[in-house]
Scaffold this active site. Structure first.
Site, short mmCIF file in Angstrom:
data_model
loop_
_atom_site.label_atom_id
_atom_site.label_comp_id
_atom_site.label_asym_id
_atom_site.label_seq_id
_atom_site.Cartn_x
_atom_site.Cartn_y
_atom_site.Cartn_z
CG HIS A 71 -41.62 -3.98 10.68
ND1 HIS A 71 -42.55 -4.99 10.35
CD2 HIS A 71 -40.33 -4.66 11.28
CE1 HIS A 71 -42.17 -6.07 10.70
NE2 HIS A 71 -40.82 -6.03 11.19
CD1 TRP A 72 -38.52 -2.51 13.98
CD2 TRP A 72 -37.17 -0.90 13.88
NE1 TRP A 72 -37.17 -2.98 13.62
CE2 TRP A 72 -36.34 -1.97 13.46
CE3 TRP A 72 -36.55 0.53 13.93
CZ2 TRP A 72 -35.34 -2.07 13.07
CZ3 TRP A 72 -35.05 0.45 13.66
CH2 TRP A 72 -34.57 -0.54 13.12
NE ARG A 127 -31.29 -2.54 12.68
CZ ARG A 127 -31.64 -3.64 13.28
NH1 ARG A 127 -31.88 -3.98 14.53
NH2 ARG A 127 -32.22 -4.71 12.57
#
Length: 140
Positions: free
Chosen positions: A119-120, A40
């Site tokens: 969140h994922w 990322r």
């Protein structure tokens, strides 16, 4: 603007900052691997992506966030089936202020809330997430 969203939108490319973001995104820190942080981070330093990201999330960020919101009267008019999936432990976008309110506003919506999930949801609860989506699309 939440602490988590501010950190995401205010991200400055570095391995340390990317590792912090992964910790914010995930409830289960097993997903916040060094390998994922590296992938990322490398993506985040691509010139075209860095430029697009900084334009999209420029200061003042709260003003940008406000401009993305639809008025509640418009949201109430959305009558398509809506599936919302949220992690109870999401530090980026808390479900109480967002998904619960949308559940009240959207006339044809359903909400699935996962405990021990950040969140994922699509990563931390991938099998359950995929099954929810499949069932929803088969019904609608």
């Amino acid at each position: 603007m939440t602490y988590g969203l501010d950190k995401v939108w205010g991200y400055e490319p570095s391995m340390e900052n990317m590792k912090r973001l992964l910790e914010i995104f995930n409830y289960d820190q097993e997903f916040a691997t060094d390998e994922l942080a590296q992938l990322r981070y490398e993506a985040s330093i691509q010139p075209w992506l860095k430029e697009a990201f900084s334009k999209m999330f420029a200061e003042p960020r709260q003003e940008k966030l406000n401009s993305l919101a639809l008025p509640e009267e418009q949201i109430k008019k959305i009558d398509h089936p809506v599936l919302m999936v949220h992690g109870r432990d999401d530090l980026v976008i808390p479900y109480k202020e967002t998904s619960l309110r949308l559940l009240e506003l959207l006339p044809n919506s359903e909400l699935h809330l996962f405990s021990k999930c950040g969140h994922w949801t699509q990563i931390e609860k991938k099998d359950e997430f995929a099954q929810l989506c499949e069932n929803f699309f088969l019904r609608n």
